[in-house]
Write an enzyme that holds these catalytic residues in place. Sequence first.
Site, PDB file in Angstrom:
ATOM      1  N   GLU A 170      -4.007  -2.642  -8.766  1.00  0.00           N
ATOM      2  CA  GLU A 170      -4.811  -1.498  -9.212  1.00  0.00           C
ATOM      3  C   GLU A 170      -5.506  -0.971  -7.957  1.00  0.00           C
ATOM      4  O   GLU A 170      -6.553  -1.466  -7.555  1.00  0.00           O
ATOM      5  CB  GLU A 170      -5.842  -1.914 -10.258  1.00  0.00           C
ATOM      6  N   ASP A 207      -6.916  -6.768 -10.046  1.00  0.00           N
ATOM      7  CA  ASP A 207      -7.934  -5.777 -10.371  1.00  0.00           C
ATOM      8  C   ASP A 207      -8.710  -5.355  -9.124  1.00  0.00           C
ATOM      9  O   ASP A 207      -8.959  -6.155  -8.224  1.00  0.00           O
ATOM     10  CB  ASP A 207      -8.896  -6.388 -11.400  1.00  0.00           C
TER      11      ASP A 207
END
Length: 738
Positions: free
Chosen positions: A469, A416
């Site tokens: 990401e 993330d």
Amino acid sequence: MNVASNESAYSLPPEAEDLLRGTCPDPFAVLGRQPHGRLDVVRAFCPDARAVRLVVQRPRSAPVERAMRRVDERGLYVGTVPAGARYRLKIGWADGWEETEDPYSFGLLLGDLDLHLFARGEHRDLDRVMGAQPMVIDGVAGVRFAVWAPNAFRVSVIGDFNVWDGRRHPMRLRHAAGIWELFIPRIGPGERYKYEIIDAEQRLLPPKADPYALAAEQPPATASVVADTSPFAWTDEDWMQGRAGRQAHTAPLSIYEVHLASWRRPEGDPHGILRWEDLERTLIPYVVDMGFTHIELMPVMEHPFDGSWGYQTLGLYAPSARFGAPKQFAAFVDACHRAGIGVILDWVPAHFPADAHGLAHFDGSCLYEHADRREGYHPDWHTLIYNFGRNEIRGFLIGSALTWLRRYHVDGLRVDAVASMLYRDYSRREGEWLANIHGGRENLEAVAFVRDLNVTIAELCPHTLMIAEESTAWPGVSWPVADGGLGFSYKWNMGWMHDTLAYMGRDPIWRRYHHSEIMFGLHYAFSERFILPLSHDEVVHGKGSLLERMPGDDWRKHAGLRAYFAFMWAHPGKKLLFMGGELAQPHEWRADGEIAWYRLDQPEGRGMQALVRDLNRLHRAIPALHRADCTPDGFEWLIGDDVDNAVFVWLRRAPDAAPVLVVCNMTPVPRPAYRVGVPSGGYWRELLNSDGGEYAGSGMGNGGGALAEPEPAHGCDHSCVLVLPPLAVLYLTPEWGA
């Protein structure tokens, strides 16, 4: 020597007063066995005990009990045993007697190599070394505790087993690595615990959860829990042996992203959460039926705040107790693998929350985080940023990743907020960030960490997926580290997501003026290995659901979303869809609710689900739709300039496989006789029509296919005349490839 008259054995060293005050940094200098000629002096600190006895074990006769003398009213007891004799403590509490081995009779616990590798950030088995490890030492069962707190003055283990009294179990400092250790006999899995820390200024800190804990209490409780670390009986040998092929870049990859708590609520309980065994019975069959190859779970690592959706993690080694015990999580992964489904976890090494029981100022210093707010504070999420320049922090994070991949057989991690790690000025104004040593904005320490992470995982966990990401144009995110890249397997194509959603959100009458939005992603589609994400971030915070973002009346919204899904599944790149999208959910995702299961009672919802199911089936079955996702030879434009009609046509190809013709009509105007060039003659069979009646569309189409004529068009020697339904996408393949 007369034991009874040897009063010198009962004298106390100077450190004893510090121990009694709870501020002794070296309890082993006072407590446990201390040589004293032909005797060993045994000292035990048992505050609030009414009596303490020594149980001396003898080689050829029954144990003998001896009373220990209380030499201080605060609870310090002294006794003697023959030199080298084994002994136990028998402690009389107000509610009865406790018999146990002496924690301070055990020698050094961690080896020098463990300490050396930890200090260098190179220990790759931290989940078996740090934290709470049930084990047997010298024939005694108990738990070994180890925690990194190099700047602490004193660290103690506290828990139910010592009534949370920090005086009872102070730890030993191993100076070489700044690790405190202690073995506590006769406790085991299920025990709650924390660490009580006195900092260098001798201030008592709030009790701290264990950063390396393998289990934790269910929030809002915050204690760590001693986990059962006995081996899990895996039954996924077939999956693990075949994983290399299933997760190759040439394999189909279609991911169902799930927030477990709000996927489905227990029947009759709108606030309940399904446990791992419930999800095994419900989620896995659903994913199998829908044809997805993988599920991606939003963070299941322990986190204190439900509203963070798991992205503010404090227990990077512990599956959240919300869903059950660690072995139940392992059983869930095992069941996924038996069903042919891979498991990807969202993992958050970019930042952590500042909760008092967590990592913030862990030993009274900025240990895990940067001390300078310009480096250590995340303005977007009001969280703290790991100090990637410290060996121990890099080792801590890599150890967490390895725990999920090795201990739990997880098939990949989606990392993330990578962009926030790579740039020192991420979401910061001028003057709010510090440049790197070259005066630039790149976070060189974070880049080095990411590369180290991916190289380590490629070596120790081959054929697992590492997915970034990453929302910027950082070059080489999915290139090998040896070639100057970051080493990820895939990068989320955030630009594609934003551009295509913007295009689809426009009234079709204006789409001709925004042609580039739908096409731009194909200019760079092969610069990285991409996943095309329609993630949870696109259906929250006022953005509306995917269905809501389609313009027009209800029919046009559903037709537009069907066309968008079919466009996406035919576009180069692997696929990801957040839960609820397959039901044409009409409202935003709410983490405190569940997805719109009622839509299955409506034709449009059932139709959208059927379309996604068929898209996944074709994606897996047709090599041209997945095998060359990451290489330009798998894609060929046929029509990319029909701006007025908003029609796009391309071919998907794969070696030794039939091509797939993809025809997109992005307006609500039917095109009844649209000529399209094709690379070969004969009958082209319709594989999919997103406007089909089975999907709650109008049913307009080509009666199952079209015959290609020897009439050149669009650079091809043959062409066929097609009926293009409104707001629809067609897939066709030559009959010889059927």
